[in-house]
Motif scaffolding. Structure first.
Motif, PDB file in Angstrom:
ATOM      1  N   ALA A  56      24.710  52.404 -13.877  1.00  0.00           N
ATOM      2  CA  ALA A  56      23.945  53.655 -13.836  1.00  0.00           C
ATOM      3  C   ALA A  56      24.457  54.716 -14.809  1.00  0.00           C
ATOM      4  O   ALA A  56      23.790  55.719 -15.039  1.00  0.00           O
ATOM      5  CB  ALA A  56      23.938  54.210 -12.410  1.00  0.00           C
ATOM      6  N   MET A  91      32.704  41.533 -11.920  1.00  0.00           N
ATOM      7  CA  MET A  91      31.864  41.418 -10.722  1.00  0.00           C
ATOM      8  C   MET A  91      30.790  42.486 -10.779  1.00  0.00           C
ATOM      9  O   MET A  91      31.026  43.603 -11.220  1.00  0.00           O
ATOM     10  CB  MET A  91      32.696  41.611  -9.455  1.00  0.00           C
ATOM     11  N   ARG A  92      29.600  42.117 -10.287  1.00  0.00           N
ATOM     12  CA  ARG A  92      28.505  43.084 -10.290  1.00  0.00           C
ATOM     13  C   ARG A  92      27.682  42.954  -9.019  1.00  0.00           C
ATOM     14  O   ARG A  92      27.245  41.863  -8.643  1.00  0.00           O
ATOM     15  CB  ARG A  92      27.606  42.826 -11.500  1.00  0.00           C
ATOM     16  N   GLY A  93      27.514  44.098  -8.319  1.00  0.00           N
ATOM     17  CA  GLY A  93      26.612  44.138  -7.173  1.00  0.00           C
ATOM     18  C   GLY A  93      25.236  44.499  -7.696  1.00  0.00           C
ATOM     19  O   GLY A  93      24.535  43.673  -8.279  1.00  0.00           O
ATOM     20  N   GLY A  95      24.827  47.290  -9.752  1.00  0.00           N
ATOM     21  CA  GLY A  95      24.974  48.065 -10.992  1.00  0.00           C
ATOM     22  C   GLY A  95      24.600  49.527 -10.838  1.00  0.00           C
ATOM     23  O   GLY A  95      24.217  50.173 -11.803  1.00  0.00           O
ATOM     24  N   THR A  96      24.730  50.088  -9.615  1.00  0.00           N
ATOM     25  CA  THR A  96      24.430  51.513  -9.423  1.00  0.00           C
ATOM     26  C   THR A  96      25.665  52.386  -9.633  1.00  0.00           C
ATOM     27  O   THR A  96      25.600  53.601  -9.438  1.00  0.00           O
ATOM     28  CB  THR A  96      23.880  51.806  -8.008  1.00  0.00           C
ATOM     29  N   GLY A 101      32.028  50.761 -13.633  1.00  0.00           N
ATOM     30  CA  GLY A 101      32.875  49.724 -13.030  1.00  0.00           C
ATOM     31  C   GLY A 101      32.420  48.309 -13.314  1.00  0.00           C
ATOM     32  O   GLY A 101      33.239  47.415 -13.540  1.00  0.00           O
ATOM     33  N   THR A 113      26.276  39.199  -7.623  1.00  0.00           N
ATOM     34  CA  THR A 113      26.318  38.770  -6.220  1.00  0.00           C
ATOM     35  C   THR A 113      24.936  38.775  -5.585  1.00  0.00           C
ATOM     36  O   THR A 113      24.807  38.640  -4.374  1.00  0.00           O
ATOM     37  CB  THR A 113      27.252  39.698  -5.409  1.00  0.00           C
ATOM     38  N   CYS A 133      28.707  39.567   0.458  1.00  0.00           N
ATOM     39  CA  CYS A 133      28.925  40.800  -0.314  1.00  0.00           C
ATOM     40  C   CYS A 133      27.677  41.330  -1.032  1.00  0.00           C
ATOM     41  O   CYS A 133      27.580  42.517  -1.318  1.00  0.00           O
ATOM     42  CB  CYS A 133      30.008  40.547  -1.354  1.00  0.00           C
ATOM     43  N   THR A 162      25.063  47.422  -3.048  1.00  0.00           N
ATOM     44  CA  THR A 162      25.442  46.297  -2.173  1.00  0.00           C
ATOM     45  C   THR A 162      26.694  46.637  -1.357  1.00  0.00           C
ATOM     46  O   THR A 162      27.486  47.505  -1.738  1.00  0.00           O
ATOM     47  CB  THR A 162      25.768  45.054  -3.027  1.00  0.00           C
ATOM     48  N   GLY A 165      29.778  46.141  -3.489  1.00  0.00           N
ATOM     49  CA  GLY A 165      29.996  47.295  -4.375  1.00  0.00           C
ATOM     50  C   GLY A 165      30.480  48.503  -3.585  1.00  0.00           C
ATOM     51  O   GLY A 165      31.356  49.247  -4.035  1.00  0.00           O
ATOM     52  N   GLU A 169      34.146  50.129  -4.306  1.00  0.00           N
ATOM     53  CA  GLU A 169      34.258  51.536  -4.723  1.00  0.00           C
ATOM     54  C   GLU A 169      34.715  52.429  -3.567  1.00  0.00           C
ATOM     55  O   GLU A 169      34.831  53.640  -3.738  1.00  0.00           O
ATOM     56  CB  GLU A 169      32.902  52.048  -5.236  1.00  0.00           C
ATOM     57  N   ILE A 220      35.465  40.135  -3.663  1.00  0.00           N
ATOM     58  CA  ILE A 220      35.102  40.143  -2.243  1.00  0.00           C
ATOM     59  C   ILE A 220      33.940  39.168  -2.043  1.00  0.00           C
ATOM     60  O   ILE A 220      32.912  39.279  -2.730  1.00  0.00           O
ATOM     61  CB  ILE A 220      34.671  41.563  -1.817  1.00  0.00           C
ATOM     62  N   SER A 340      19.128  62.541  -7.341  1.00  0.00           N
ATOM     63  CA  SER A 340      19.554  61.838  -8.565  1.00  0.00           C
ATOM     64  C   SER A 340      18.362  61.390  -9.399  1.00  0.00           C
ATOM     65  O   SER A 340      18.314  61.657 -10.608  1.00  0.00           O
ATOM     66  CB  SER A 340      20.443  60.641  -8.235  1.00  0.00           C
ATOM     67  N   HIS A 385      28.454  66.377  -1.267  1.00  0.00           N
ATOM     68  CA  HIS A 385      28.794  66.274   0.146  1.00  0.00           C
ATOM     69  C   HIS A 385      29.848  67.347   0.442  1.00  0.00           C
ATOM     70  O   HIS A 385      31.041  67.039   0.551  1.00  0.00           O
ATOM     71  CB  HIS A 385      29.353  64.882   0.448  1.00  0.00           C
ATOM     72  N   GLU A 429      34.097  59.932  -5.005  1.00  0.00           N
ATOM     73  CA  GLU A 429      33.615  58.632  -4.509  1.00  0.00           C
ATOM     74  C   GLU A 429      33.163  57.678  -5.612  1.00  0.00           C
ATOM     75  O   GLU A 429      33.017  56.497  -5.376  1.00  0.00           O
ATOM     76  CB  GLU A 429      32.456  58.857  -3.521  1.00  0.00           C
TER      77      GLU A 429
HETATM   78  C1  LIG Z   1      21.167  57.460  -7.141  1.00  0.00           C
HETATM   79  C2  LIG Z   1      22.604  57.122  -6.844  1.00  0.00           C
HETATM   80  C3  LIG Z   1      23.211  57.697  -5.735  1.00  0.00           C
HETATM   81  C4  LIG Z   1      24.548  57.397  -5.437  1.00  0.00           C
HETATM   82  N1  LIG Z   1      25.113  57.940  -4.331  1.00  0.00           N
HETATM   83  C5  LIG Z   1      26.377  57.616  -3.985  1.00  0.00           C
HETATM   84  C6  LIG Z   1      26.962  58.148  -2.794  1.00  0.00           C
HETATM   85  O1  LIG Z   1      26.357  58.905  -2.040  1.00  0.00           O
HETATM   86  N2  LIG Z   1      28.237  57.781  -2.511  1.00  0.00           N
HETATM   87  C7  LIG Z   1      28.954  56.926  -3.324  1.00  0.00           C
HETATM   88  O2  LIG Z   1      30.115  56.614  -3.013  1.00  0.00           O
HETATM   89  N3  LIG Z   1      28.416  56.421  -4.456  1.00  0.00           N
HETATM   90  C8  LIG Z   1      27.155  56.726  -4.801  1.00  0.00           C
HETATM   91  N4  LIG Z   1      26.603  56.202  -5.939  1.00  0.00           N
HETATM   92  C9  LIG Z   1      27.406  55.287  -6.791  1.00  0.00           C
HETATM   93  C10 LIG Z   1      27.219  53.785  -6.426  1.00  0.00           C
HETATM   94  O3  LIG Z   1      25.978  53.566  -5.812  1.00  0.00           O
HETATM   95  C11 LIG Z   1      28.338  53.277  -5.522  1.00  0.00           C
HETATM   96  O4  LIG Z   1      29.568  53.280  -6.222  1.00  0.00           O
HETATM   97  C12 LIG Z   1      28.089  51.860  -4.982  1.00  0.00           C
HETATM   98  O5  LIG Z   1      29.097  51.551  -4.042  1.00  0.00           O
HETATM   99  C13 LIG Z   1      28.056  50.785  -6.063  1.00  0.00           C
HETATM  100  O6  LIG Z   1      27.496  49.605  -5.498  1.00  0.00           O
HETATM  101  P1  LIG Z   1      26.844  48.473  -6.423  1.00  0.00           P
HETATM  102  O7  LIG Z   1      26.453  47.348  -5.556  1.00  0.00           O
HETATM  103  O8  LIG Z   1      25.758  49.058  -7.258  1.00  0.00           O
HETATM  104  O9  LIG Z   1      28.092  48.071  -7.309  1.00  0.00           O
HETATM  105  P2  LIG Z   1      28.230  47.918  -8.894  1.00  0.00           P
HETATM  106  O10 LIG Z   1      27.863  49.187  -9.570  1.00  0.00           O
HETATM  107  O11 LIG Z   1      27.561  46.682  -9.328  1.00  0.00           O
HETATM  108  O12 LIG Z   1      29.810  47.704  -9.003  1.00  0.00           O
HETATM  109  C14 LIG Z   1      30.698  48.745  -8.673  1.00  0.00           C
HETATM  110  C15 LIG Z   1      32.137  48.204  -8.743  1.00  0.00           C
HETATM  111  O13 LIG Z   1      32.340  47.276  -7.705  1.00  0.00           O
HETATM  112  C16 LIG Z   1      32.787  46.027  -8.225  1.00  0.00           C
HETATM  113  N5  LIG Z   1      32.216  44.975  -7.379  1.00  0.00           N
HETATM  114  C17 LIG Z   1      30.911  44.799  -7.042  1.00  0.00           C
HETATM  115  N6  LIG Z   1      30.796  43.767  -6.200  1.00  0.00           N
HETATM  116  C18 LIG Z   1      32.040  43.269  -6.006  1.00  0.00           C
HETATM  117  C19 LIG Z   1      32.576  42.180  -5.253  1.00  0.00           C
HETATM  118  N7  LIG Z   1      31.804  41.394  -4.517  1.00  0.00           N
HETATM  119  N8  LIG Z   1      33.917  41.970  -5.307  1.00  0.00           N
HETATM  120  C20 LIG Z   1      34.728  42.766  -6.040  1.00  0.00           C
HETATM  121  N9  LIG Z   1      34.281  43.791  -6.775  1.00  0.00           N
HETATM  122  C21 LIG Z   1      32.952  44.048  -6.756  1.00  0.00           C
HETATM  123  C22 LIG Z   1      32.314  46.012  -9.661  1.00  0.00           C
HETATM  124  O14 LIG Z   1      33.114  45.172 -10.482  1.00  0.00           O
HETATM  125  C23 LIG Z   1      32.445  47.473 -10.036  1.00  0.00           C
HETATM  126  O15 LIG Z   1      33.770  47.755 -10.430  1.00  0.00           O
HETATM  127  C24 LIG Z   1      25.279  56.509  -6.283  1.00  0.00           C
HETATM  128  C25 LIG Z   1      24.657  55.927  -7.393  1.00  0.00           C
HETATM  129  C26 LIG Z   1      23.336  56.221  -7.679  1.00  0.00           C
HETATM  130  C27 LIG Z   1      22.700  55.573  -8.873  1.00  0.00           C
END
Ligand SMILES: Cc1cc2nc3c(=O)[nH]c(=O)nc-3n(C[C@H](O)[C@H](O)[C@H](O)COP(=O)(O)OP(=O)(O)OC[C@H]3O[C@@H](n4cnc5c(N)ncnc54)[C@H](O)[C@@H]3O)c2cc1C
Length: 476
Positions: A56, A91-93, A95-96, A101, A113, A133, A162, A165, A169, A220, A340, A385, A429
């Motif tokens: 993102a 690793m990618r969940g 991608g948000t 990351g 994943t 995951c 996910t 993710g 994070e 994970i 957002s 927050h 966060e």
């Molecule tokens: C509109 C919007 C609102 C958001 N609001 C919040 C919020 O309120 N609070 C907040 O904390 N964040 C927020 N975020 C950020 C984001 O959504 C979080 O960080 C979320 O946890 C990322 O999840 P993901 O599945 O998209 O992970 P990804 O972006 O794909 O990956 C995030 C990290 O996790 C790692 N990862 C993913 N899956 C695994 C796995 N299975 N094992 C090991 N590592 C892994 C990746 O390598 C990367 O380093 C927001 C983002 C957007 C776009």
């Protein structure tokens, strides 16, 4: 910035190689990986790979191959073989992420994943659920809700992000004020060590470090999570407070007066106006900053808190919109969750920083941020927050305007310096990832960074899992 610390980056970090030579070497390695994975295809089609280059933040890496494991054994084989070949693995969940990351910086293999999203078991008597995951947070909420439960970790991205993710994070979210961040709700993990070994451990010892490790320590596979019974009642309110200062004063006064909202969010007037252009809700075009609150719990408690809020607003002459039923509450929640997207729609490039400070310092921080942005001629929007001190600072700009981008970078540097000086943190966060790593020296002493690097090396001595993140930016 503190110089001289350099994180070991694995087989493909040899300084003498040009990027083209490095990429061509990696392509051959990816072909070899494909042979070793047997039935699991490594996708190398350019169109498919393109969507896995970004998260993102819009930062770009190069996914030279993408795999979609469907179960634990396949995931472990991918990790083991990538490690043996020294292939960088990302690793990618969904991608948000807002810190880059999951971006395959420097090139490598992306492990998505998205095909691992099963619910294995649900034990209401224990208050636990076990999931793979790749399940989306909201898919889990939709599974739990008809059964009378919810998962308390609710990042605003919950419709897309996910559980893997969220754990990696250690995601927060609006309800973290009352319920805490993701780590608190993880009971145990099944995870793959960089050696490829499958480990099943409670959230103690090494597994505890995985939550918040930003995908740099291990992979994970599944998690046993704590879930809670749905509260009997919820009431959502939007309190218009006039200025930013008054909104912050109101937040402190509400808490001091004994109110205990589960959610306490700050939205500045510009952000609220921007959401109003995106979604039409009466009261949003007033040019005022506001607080977004939710009370949840037994009906009697929610009613009592609601009456206290009414009295407070009457006394202070503040305008309030409230919603208790599901349909009306959803309208207000949609509004909060569309902040957002509505900002993203308005700007060509959205720089999104998140910082955390003690509640008592937020008013000063917001005043500083707006004044620094004004001085640098930048278009700035703040929300977050505020109950747990977390502010999201957004600059809407255009990455094609280089001079404006330099001013934005200057702004980010000043923001982080100020936050560190105020005793805050550079990330509430969203993590450090590849966007904030060069500022780590503002938070940690050299020795502290070296200790963290030591932990990283203990898990992954070759440094092939998610290289280029967290530590790498502090290399001189
Ligand atoms: C509109 C919007 C609102 C958001 N609001 C919040 C919020 O309120 N609070 C907040 O904390 N964040 C927020 N975020 C950020 C984001 O959504 C979080 O960080 C979320 O946890 C990322 O999840 P993901 O599945 O998209 O992970 P990804 O972006 O794909 O990956 C995030 C990290 O996790 C790692 N990862 C993913 N899956 C695994 C796995 N299975 N094992 C090991 N590592 C892994 C990746 O390598 C990367 O380093 C927001 C983002 C957007 C776009």
């Amino acid at each position: 910035m503190r110089p001289g610390l350099c994180f070991k980056r694995g087989a493909f970090s040899r300084g003498s190689e040009t990027p083209a030579v490095k990429a061509s070497g990696m392509r051959k390695t990816i072909e070899e990986l494909g042979r070793r994975l047997g039935g699991l295809e490594v996708h190398t089609e350019p169109g498919l790979r393109l969507s896995y280059n970004f998260d993102a933040t819009g930062r770009r890496g190069e996914a030279l191959g993408v795999v979609f494991p469907e179960e634990q054994g396949q995931l472990a084989t991918v990790v083991r073989e990538a490690g043996r070949l020294g292939l960088p693995l990302f690793m990618r969940g969904a991608g948000t992420g807002f810190s880059g990351g999951s971006v395959p910086v420097g090139g490598g293999l992306v492990v998505s994943t998205e095909k691992m999203r099963k619910v294995f078991s649900f034990a209401p008597e224990e208050g636990t659920v076990e999931v793979e995951c790749g399940i989306v947070n909201n898919e889990l909420q939709c599974f739990l809700e008809p059964r009378g439960f919810f998962f308390p970790s609710d990042p605003a991205s919950l419709k897309v992000s996910t559980i893997g993710g969220n754990i990696a994070e250690n995601a927060g979210g609006p309800r973290a004020f009352k319920y805490g961040v993701t780590r608190r709700h993880v009971r145990s993990l099944v995870w793959i060590a960089p050696s490829g070994e499958i480990l099943e451990t409670p959230m103690e010892g090494p597994a505890a470090l995985l939550a918040g490790s930003e995908g740099t320590l291990g992979v994970i596979y599944s998690a046993r999570l704590s879930v809670l019974p749905l509260p009997e009642a919820r009431e959502v309110s939007l309190v218009l407070a006039g200025s930013d200062e008054n909104a912050m004063r109101t937040a402190s006064a509400l808490l001091a007066g004994g109110l205990r909202p589960g959610v306490m969010e700050f939205i500045d007037s510009k952000t609220l106006g921007c959401v109003g252009e995106y979604r039409s809700v009466r009261g949003l075009d007033t040019g005022e900053s506001c607080l977004f609150l939710e009370f949840d719990g037994p009906l009697r408690d929610v009613e009592a808190q609601s009456r206290m809020l009414d009295d407070f607003c009457r006394r202070e002459r503040l305008f309030k919109i409230s919603a208790r039923g599901r349909v009306e509450s959803d309208i207000l929640w949609d509004l909060r969750r569309s902040i957002s997207p509505s900002l993203a729609r308005k700007g060509i490039t959205k720089i999104n920083e998140d910082v955390a400070l003690p509640l008592g310092r937020l008013g000063d921080a917001v005043a500083f941020i707006h004044s620094a942005a004004r001085e640098l001629g930048l278009d700035c929007y703040i929300f977050g927050h505020c109950g747990d001190g977390n502010l999201h600072v957004n600059i809407l700009t255009d990455r094609r305007r280089h001079e404006e981008m330099s001013r934005s970078e200057l702004f980010v540097g000043r923001l982080f310096e100020k936050v560190a000086a105020m005793g805050g943190s550079l990330s509430g966060e969203h993590g450090i990832g590849m966007t904030k790593n060069r500022y780590l020296g503002l938070l940690f002493r050299e020795g502290e960074i070296r200790m963290q690097q030591g932990v990283r090396s203990a898990f992954d001595p070759a440094g092939f899992i998610n290289p280029g993140k967290y530590f790498s930016g502090i290399c001189s």
